[in-house]
Design an enzyme around this catalytic site. Structure first.
Site, PDB file in Angstrom:
ATOM      1  N   CYS A  34       0.861  -1.190   0.000  1.00 10.76           N
ATOM      2  CA  CYS A  34       0.000   0.000   0.000  1.00 10.76           C
ATOM      3  C   CYS A  34       0.897   1.240   0.000  1.00 10.76           C
ATOM      4  O   CYS A  34       1.719   1.408   0.891  1.00 10.76           O
ATOM      5  CB  CYS A  34      -0.899  -0.021   1.236  1.00 10.76           C
ATOM      6  N   CYS A  55      -3.686   7.504  -1.671  1.00  7.55           N
ATOM      7  CA  CYS A  55      -4.965   7.604  -2.373  1.00  7.55           C
ATOM      8  C   CYS A  55      -6.093   8.134  -1.487  1.00  7.55           C
ATOM      9  O   CYS A  55      -7.066   8.701  -1.997  1.00  7.55           O
ATOM     10  CB  CYS A  55      -5.379   6.241  -2.916  1.00  7.55           C
ATOM     11  N   THR A  83      -4.296   4.919   7.280  1.00  2.67           N
ATOM     12  CA  THR A  83      -3.267   4.559   6.306  1.00  2.67           C
ATOM     13  C   THR A  83      -2.326   5.736   6.050  1.00  2.67           C
ATOM     14  O   THR A  83      -2.770   6.809   5.652  1.00  2.67           O
ATOM     15  CB  THR A  83      -3.956   4.159   4.979  1.00  2.67           C
ATOM     16  N   GLU A 121      -0.279   1.906   9.231  1.00  4.19           N
ATOM     17  CA  GLU A 121      -1.605   2.197   9.771  1.00  4.19           C
ATOM     18  C   GLU A 121      -1.423   2.779  11.174  1.00  4.19           C
ATOM     19  O   GLU A 121      -0.614   2.268  11.946  1.00  4.19           O
ATOM     20  CB  GLU A 121      -2.476   0.934   9.848  1.00  4.19           C
ATOM     21  N   HIS A 137     -12.900   5.279  -2.980  1.00  3.58           N
ATOM     22  CA  HIS A 137     -11.870   4.395  -2.422  1.00  3.58           C
ATOM     23  C   HIS A 137     -12.095   2.943  -2.850  1.00  3.58           C
ATOM     24  O   HIS A 137     -11.144   2.172  -2.987  1.00  3.58           O
ATOM     25  CB  HIS A 137     -11.797   4.537  -0.904  1.00  3.58           C
ATOM     26  N   TYR A 159      -9.272   0.504  -5.000  1.00  2.00           N
ATOM     27  CA  TYR A 159      -8.842  -0.877  -4.787  1.00  2.00           C
ATOM     28  C   TYR A 159      -8.822  -1.673  -6.088  1.00  2.00           C
ATOM     29  O   TYR A 159      -8.125  -2.682  -6.190  1.00  2.00           O
ATOM     30  CB  TYR A 159      -9.765  -1.575  -3.766  1.00  2.00           C
ATOM     31  N   CYS A 203      -4.993  -0.547  -6.970  1.00  2.00           N
ATOM     32  CA  CYS A 203      -3.842  -0.871  -6.102  1.00  2.00           C
ATOM     33  C   CYS A 203      -3.781  -2.358  -5.759  1.00  2.00           C
ATOM     34  O   CYS A 203      -2.704  -2.961  -5.787  1.00  2.00           O
ATOM     35  CB  CYS A 203      -3.857  -0.019  -4.838  1.00  2.00           C
ATOM     36  N   GLU A 224      -7.008  -5.444   4.799  1.00  2.00           N
ATOM     37  CA  GLU A 224      -7.543  -4.190   4.279  1.00  2.00           C
ATOM     38  C   GLU A 224      -8.473  -4.431   3.093  1.00  2.00           C
ATOM     39  O   GLU A 224      -9.427  -3.687   2.881  1.00  2.00           O
ATOM     40  CB  GLU A 224      -6.410  -3.254   3.888  1.00  2.00           C
TER      41      GLU A 224
HETATM   42 FE1  SF4 Z   1      -3.278   1.928   0.043  1.00  2.00          FE
HETATM   43 FE2  SF4 Z   1      -4.728   0.977  -1.966  1.00  2.00          FE
HETATM   44 FE3  SF4 Z   1      -5.856   2.549  -0.114  1.00  2.00          FE
HETATM   45 FE4  SF4 Z   1      -4.099   3.506  -1.933  1.00  2.00          FE
HETATM   46  S1  SF4 Z   1      -6.153   2.640  -2.326  1.00  2.00           S
HETATM   47  S2  SF4 Z   1      -4.179   3.980   0.225  1.00  2.00           S
HETATM   48  S3  SF4 Z   1      -2.672   1.813  -2.075  1.00  2.00           S
HETATM   49  S4  SF4 Z   1      -4.978   0.485   0.172  1.00  2.00           S
HETATM   50 FE    FE Z   2      -7.546   1.735   2.202  1.00  2.00          FE
END
Ligand code: SF4
Ligand code: FE
Length: 482
Positions: free
Chosen positions: A100, A104, A191, A257, A292, A296, A299, A447
């Site tokens: 991660c 984002c 995060t 985190e 968000h 995902y 990412c 996560e």
């Molecule tokens: Fe982390 Fe993915 Fe959330 Fe971006 S979208 S902060 S990489 S978990």
């Molecule tokens: Fe997240």
């Protein structure tokens, strides 16, 4: 406007001189702390990406807000194409870092706040939108990292905020002054919080009349007095503190985190973007969550790429790459991973312009994307574990590999396909271990389940967005049923 490099970003974060509680100690000089440094490297990657000769264009966008080129991680999406590029950029970052990269959440918060404040102002005559535009222009110009902070502790889940034994279990306005508000409470699971310059707090759920104190959205600098940080543990995290890097699994990057406590933190009104407008709290939560959930779709796919690559490599090193059942399982992993990506791209391609002018993802498909993310990475992890073999859980340590007595035995008995160095085999297995059962599994598995809301939250949204009535009416019309 010069976009920061990773090095410049790291310097700017070090200058904030943040402190945190980590494993029983109050710690400063975080960039030099073994648990923190890999997570900062992962964020730094999002800055270096903008300067990469090949990938740079994916990371750069023209912002009408400051009339200049900005890092896409601070961009307000101007088109569906922008949304698609965001997902592609996130996949790229995930593939390269295998973790991660944390940046984002602020991007997703900004886009949700931008559209919600516009609509709130139109109804209530407030002036949040212009305030937010001024604030976000400053963020873009400084190429800052912003943590989007939504998740409150929530205490007794059966009770509303005002019925909790402690009203701070939902972050709230505790005191009102002429020039601003004092907030009190906490945000959990944050995060990349300690790698951020700024925090955007948002309500955690739809607030109702009478719950105005908890309908607060505001910006707080991470180095503001009264903000305290307690570092989250990850599985096998102390391996990062050991001398031998081999056992860490991911030798360069990692996630972060943080439990973040706001102890009577003053926020001036120019940094407040919602203050009691309960009727817009739901829209803000829903929009942030949907952005968000789209994220995902990029990412987690990137991290999935790393897991698939490592799994294919270990199959090769074990001498079984040609076996049909192995090939089939790897194809299954690819299929699952690309299915997530398809959802991430689809909810972006069908994005729509909001009244404020920025683009929002298709809510139904973003939720389908995230619901798949609550399942498929677990299946990918299962298949990777299957292919990697039991050694994944029983490998001797790097220290033993280097030991003059134990080392030669390990090299003799862990030899596999001809020409494969045992240490390389161990490296690949440790990366898989990191992602399926170690520190990386926090981002890749836990996560994936709970980040951006647990699966039930997506099911509720899917039920709401699916137009079931319309589908039934269509069938009735087809069958001539009154
Ligand atoms: Fe982390 Fe993915 Fe959330 Fe971006 S979208 S902060 S990489 S978990
Ligand atoms: Fe997240």
């Amino acid at each position: 406007m010069a976009l920061k490099t990773g090095k410049e970003y790291l310097k700017s974060i070090a200058e904030l001189d943040l402190q945190a509680h980590i494993m029983g100690q109050k710690v400063g000089d975080l960039p030099r702390h073994g648990l923190v440094a890999p997570s900062q490297e992962a964020v730094a990657f999002t800055f270096d990406g903008a300067h990469d000769p090949e990938a740079g264009s994916m990371f750069r966008a023209l912002s009408p807000l400051c009339n200049d080129e900005v890092n896409r991680f601070t961009h307000l999406h101007q088109s569906a194409e922008d949304l698609v590029k965001k997902v592609m950029m996130q996949r790229y970052c995930g593939t390269k870092t295998a973790c991660c990269f944390q940046r984002c959440v602020g991007l997703d918060a900004a886009n949700a706040i931008f559209s919600t404040t516009f609509e709130c102002d139109a109804k209530h005559g407030t002036s949040y939108h212009q305030r937010f535009k001024d604030y976000w222009r400053w963020v873009q110009q400084g190429d800052l990292v912003v943590d989007g902070a939504m998740t409150d502790p929530k205490g007794d889940r059966g009770k509303r905020p005002q019925d909790q034994a402690d009203p701070d279990l939902f972050l709230r306005v505790k005191e009102r002054r002429d020039n601003g508000v004092v907030i009190s409470g906490a945000k959990l699971h944050q995060t990349g919080m300690l790698n951020s310059h700024e925090i955007l707090v948002m309500p955690t759920l739809t607030m109702r009349p009478g719950e105005e104190a908890w309908a607060i959205c505001a910006a707080v600098p991470t180095n503001q007095p009264g903000v305290r940080y307690i570092y989250g543990r990850q599985a096998s995290d102390t391996r990062k503190l050991e001398t031998h890097r081999l056992d860490v699994g991911n030798p360069v990057y990692g996630g972060q985190e943080v439990m973040t406590v706001f102890e009577d933190v003053f926020v001036p009104y120019e940094r407040v973007f919602m203050d009691g407008e309960v009727d817009f709290s739901g829209a803000l939560v829903e929009r942030f969550a949907s952005y968000h959930r789209q994220s995902y779709g990029g990412c987690k796919v990137g991290v999935g790429d790393a897991l698939i690559g490592a799994t294919a490599l270990i199959a090769q090193m074990n001498g079984v790459a040609g076996a049909s059942h192995i090939r089939d399982k790897i194809v299954e992993m690819i299929h699952l991973n690309e299915t997530i990506y398809s959802c991430g791209i689809a909810c972006s391609a069908l994005g729509e312009r909001m009244p404020a002018g920025n683009f929002q993802v298709n809510l139904l498909l973003a939720n389908v994307c995230k619901l798949n993310v609550t399942r498929f990475p677990y299946e990918l992890a299962r298949l990777a574990t299957d292919i990697a073999g039991g050694l994944l859980g029983t490998m001797p340590s790097a220290a033993d590999l280097n030991d003059p007595v134990a080392g030669p035995y390990i090299k003799k008995y862990l030899a596999a396909a001809p020409g494969v160095e045992v240490v390389d085999r161990v490296k690949v297995l440790r990366l898989i271990e990191n992602l399926v059962a170690g520190a990386g599994a926090v981002g890749y598995l836990i996560e994936s389940m709970h980040g951006a809301g647990p699966p039930t939250a997506q099911r509720i949204m899917i039920a709401r967005q699916a137009n079931l009535e319309g589908k039934m009416a269509q069938v009735k019309s087809l069958l001539d049923i009154a």
